[in-house]
Motif scaffolding. Sequence first.
Motif, PDB file in Angstrom:
ATOM      1  N   GLN A  61       0.878  -1.317  -0.176  1.00  0.00           N
ATOM      2  CA  GLN A  61       0.139  -0.020   0.046  1.00  0.00           C
ATOM      3  C   GLN A  61       0.698   1.294   0.042  1.00  0.00           C
ATOM      4  O   GLN A  61       0.321   2.436  -0.158  1.00  0.00           O
ATOM      5  CB  GLN A  61      -0.987  -0.115   1.460  1.00  0.00           C
ATOM      6  N   LEU A  62       2.002   0.956  -0.090  1.00  0.00           N
ATOM      7  CA  LEU A  62       3.284   2.202   0.052  1.00  0.00           C
ATOM      8  C   LEU A  62       3.970   2.326  -1.206  1.00  0.00           C
ATOM      9  O   LEU A  62       4.232   1.322  -2.013  1.00  0.00           O
ATOM     10  CB  LEU A  62       3.992   1.936   1.253  1.00  0.00           C
ATOM     11  N   ILE A  63       4.491   3.569  -1.599  1.00  0.00           N
ATOM     12  CA  ILE A  63       5.412   3.672  -2.326  1.00  0.00           C
ATOM     13  C   ILE A  63       6.936   3.083  -1.990  1.00  0.00           C
ATOM     14  O   ILE A  63       7.359   3.739  -0.911  1.00  0.00           O
ATOM     15  CB  ILE A  63       5.776   5.021  -2.849  1.00  0.00           C
ATOM     16  N   ASN A  64       7.458   2.039  -2.555  1.00  0.00           N
ATOM     17  CA  ASN A  64       8.595   1.719  -1.752  1.00  0.00           C
ATOM     18  C   ASN A  64       9.998   1.860  -2.801  1.00  0.00           C
ATOM     19  O   ASN A  64       9.803   1.750  -3.741  1.00  0.00           O
ATOM     20  CB  ASN A  64       8.364   0.210  -1.714  1.00  0.00           C
ATOM     21  N   VAL A  65      10.763   2.301  -2.115  1.00  0.00           N
ATOM     22  CA  VAL A  65      11.921   2.639  -2.766  1.00  0.00           C
ATOM     23  C   VAL A  65      13.458   2.027  -2.703  1.00  0.00           C
ATOM     24  O   VAL A  65      13.710   1.694  -1.486  1.00  0.00           O
ATOM     25  CB  VAL A  65      12.426   4.226  -2.476  1.00  0.00           C
ATOM     26  N   PHE A  66      13.984   1.442  -3.632  1.00  0.00           N
ATOM     27  CA  PHE A  66      15.056   0.591  -3.658  1.00  0.00           C
ATOM     28  C   PHE A  66      16.301   1.472  -4.211  1.00  0.00           C
ATOM     29  O   PHE A  66      16.377   2.001  -5.399  1.00  0.00           O
ATOM     30  CB  PHE A  66      15.051  -0.652  -4.322  1.00  0.00           C
ATOM     31  N   GLU A  67      17.283   1.732  -3.650  1.00  0.00           N
ATOM     32  CA  GLU A  67      18.597   2.584  -4.185  1.00  0.00           C
ATOM     33  C   GLU A  67      19.450   1.426  -4.915  1.00  0.00           C
ATOM     34  O   GLU A  67      19.577   0.313  -4.696  1.00  0.00           O
ATOM     35  CB  GLU A  67      19.279   3.083  -3.138  1.00  0.00           C
ATOM     36  N   LEU A  68      19.646   1.920  -6.138  1.00  0.00           N
ATOM     37  CA  LEU A  68      20.877   1.305  -6.801  1.00  0.00           C
ATOM     38  C   LEU A  68      22.348   1.794  -6.794  1.00  0.00           C
ATOM     39  O   LEU A  68      23.338   1.033  -6.291  1.00  0.00           O
ATOM     40  CB  LEU A  68      20.572   1.215  -8.297  1.00  0.00           C
ATOM     41  N   ASP A  69      22.404   2.945  -6.735  1.00  0.00           N
ATOM     42  CA  ASP A  69      23.616   3.892  -6.426  1.00  0.00           C
ATOM     43  C   ASP A  69      23.311   5.118  -6.387  1.00  0.00           C
ATOM     44  O   ASP A  69      21.963   5.674  -6.537  1.00  0.00           O
ATOM     45  CB  ASP A  69      24.736   3.678  -7.709  1.00  0.00           C
ATOM     46  N   GLU A  70      24.005   6.193  -6.300  1.00  0.00           N
ATOM     47  CA  GLU A  70      23.958   7.655  -5.998  1.00  0.00           C
ATOM     48  C   GLU A  70      23.091   8.174  -7.197  1.00  0.00           C
ATOM     49  O   GLU A  70      23.492   8.121  -8.290  1.00  0.00           O
ATOM     50  CB  GLU A  70      25.184   8.099  -5.842  1.00  0.00           C
ATOM     51  N   GLY A  71      21.838   8.507  -6.984  1.00  0.00           N
ATOM     52  CA  GLY A  71      20.965   9.041  -7.767  1.00  0.00           C
ATOM     53  C   GLY A  71      20.184   8.155  -8.812  1.00  0.00           C
ATOM     54  O   GLY A  71      19.403   8.630  -9.598  1.00  0.00           O
TER      55      GLY A  71
END
Length: 203
Positions: A61-71
């Motif tokens: 139910q949420l926007i989930n964020v996964f980092e790959l690298d800077e930016g």
Amino acid sequence: MTYYTKAKFSTSAPDIRHLKDDSGIEVAFAGRSNAGKSSALNTLARQRNLARTSKTPGRTQLINVFELDEGRRLIDLPGYGFAQVPIAMKKKWQAALGEYLQKRKSLKGLVVLMDIRHPFKDLDQDLIYWAVEAKIPVLAVLTKSDKLKSGKRKAQLLMAQEAALAFMGDVTVQTFSSLSRQGLPELEKVLDGWFGRTVEQQE
């Protein structure tokens, strides 16, 4: 090892106001609650539990964020279209989805995942039209391709490619299977382009 194995969970947010700075490059994954979105993200990252898969569709139910690298970030948008979710919650999710697609400047591409046996349902189409209006390229991924024999799979792909022309935008279609990893190299190639990764970086 590929670039996408670097993906790691960063944050969850109910809407774009709770996301971090709107800078860099984001590629979002969206799909109906039973389209296999979490499985596709896990397959891409070669991680079993990066995106939580649930026995009960509609839990994300949420926007989930996964980092790959800077930016550079992968975004897992809320699953939509699950019948047992209250209408008020459905409307809230749809508002959050529409707002993200129309206002998030760092969004450079949208992956819409659809079960190959049931492509382009109404909410899928709404999502793609939103993206086309916002000038965002779309990759329509027909998941669970292992469920169909080769001839039927090709027929479904051709039908979907023809249907995609109606959106009058940058909408391409491919097949994909989390089980067999069919379509994974093609998916990575499109993502590399959206993330602006050079040939040297891809090796």
